[in-house]
Scaffold this active site. Structure first.
Site, PDB file in Angstrom:
ATOM      1  N   LYS A 288      23.506  16.519 -14.365  1.00  0.00           N
ATOM      2  CA  LYS A 288      23.043  15.017 -15.676  1.00  0.00           C
ATOM      3  C   LYS A 288      22.806  15.566 -16.392  1.00  0.00           C
ATOM      4  CE  LYS A 288      25.271  11.094 -13.875  1.00  0.00           C
ATOM      5  NZ  LYS A 288      25.373  10.238 -13.477  1.00  0.00           N
TER       6      LYS A 288
ATOM      7  N   ASP B 149      26.640   5.692 -18.317  1.00  0.00           N
ATOM      8  CA  ASP B 149      26.460   4.330 -17.418  1.00  0.00           C
ATOM      9  C   ASP B 149      26.001   3.656 -17.243  1.00  0.00           C
ATOM     10  OD1 ASP B 149      27.196   7.290 -15.247  1.00  0.00           O
ATOM     11  OD2 ASP B 149      25.425   8.065 -15.322  1.00  0.00           O
TER      12      ASP B 149
END
Length: 280
Positions: free
Chosen positions: A74, A111
């Site tokens: 990420k 997220d």
């Protein structure tokens, strides 16, 4: 209607190492089939950072619409992008890369959106802007949560971590609105909190005795759906939020970015996922 992809299929996928456990291909493929779209969503598992670099370079020119990114890539995804959303900057990572026709890469993070929506769905009485929120863990997942909570108006995010210095890194990253605690200070960190979120990968969980009776408890994992942490909230009658809704809700904006349409809200993807996981 023919649901099989053709040569004109829109292609996207998810990248991680390992990736075999990911539920994302199941979710996106279910939406594609239910909506009759000509699309493919595939898993990719580069061995290391060099492999991830090569994958992104390839995707710049091979017509892939985008990729969801999971651990451990990420932060690297954010660094490789040409443009970055404000949300991804604050999160310090990206779980969504989109590729335009000229090969440029845009990084975003969904997220935090997924977490906020999960609370709205499973703990609607929990106002995350009304009181402090405690987070167990100080890794990349925690940072995205902190960014989302501060954007939501949370007055204080309390990071609880085994290593205090790691928690203090988040205090430094956000400057205001974040405080750090070690595991010996959990009771003080839980006092007056409207919610506690487990973003830690493992280890024993602290008792929830210091939480108010109105607090909600969340675990970001979804395997198993009802974790030991969530089970510990049941004797108190505390509202619980599981990681499956977070996964589903972070996937919705990704699906729209890849295929140009929102997943049909009337389709109960959670029920389908629960049956797939053997949790129904």
């Amino acid at each position: 209607m023919n649901h099989l992809p053709t040569g004109a299929a829109l292609v996207a996928g998810v990248v991680g190492q390992p990736i075999h456990h990911s539920l994302s291909p199941f979710l996106h493929t279910a939406w594609l089939r239910q909506m009759g779209l000509n699309g493919v969503y595939a898993p990719f598992a580069p061995k290391d950072e060099h492999g991830f670099d090569r994958l992104i370079l390839s995707c710049r020119s091979n017509g892939v619409k985008g990729l969801n990114i999971t651990a451990p890539f990420k932060a690297q995804a954010l660094a490789l992008a040409d443009t970055v959303s404000d949300t991804a900057k604050k999160a310090g990572s990206s779980n969504l890369l989109s590729f335009d026709e000229d090969g440029y890469v845009h990084a975003d993070s969904t997220d935090g959106h997924g977490l906020i929506r999960a609370f709205e769905l499973q703990a609607p009485d929990c106002d995350l802007s009304s009181a402090p929120v405690a987070i167990l863990g100080a890794g990349g997942a925690a940072r995205a949560v902190v960014a989302a909570l501060l954007d939501k108006g949370c007055p204080e995010v309390r990071i609880i971590n085994r290593t205090l210095a790691r928690a203090e890194e988040l205090v430094f990253a956000f400057q205001t609105g974040v405080t750090a605690f070690d595991l010996t200070q959990t009771e003080r960190a839980f006092a007056g909190a409207c919610a506690v979120i487990n973003a830690a990968s493992g280890g024993p969980h602290p008792p929830l005795d210091a939480l108010p009776d109105t607090a909600a408890v969340m675990d970001m994992t979804y395997r198993p759906l009802k974790t030991a942490f969530l089970q510990s909230a049941e004797p108190r009658g505390l509202a619980t939020v599981d990681g499956l809704n977070m996964l589903i809700e972070q996937a919705r904006p990704s699906f729209q970015a890849f295929y140009g349409v929102e997943p049909w809200p009337g389709f109960d993807i959670r029920d389908l996922a629960l049956r797939f996981l053997g949790e129904a």
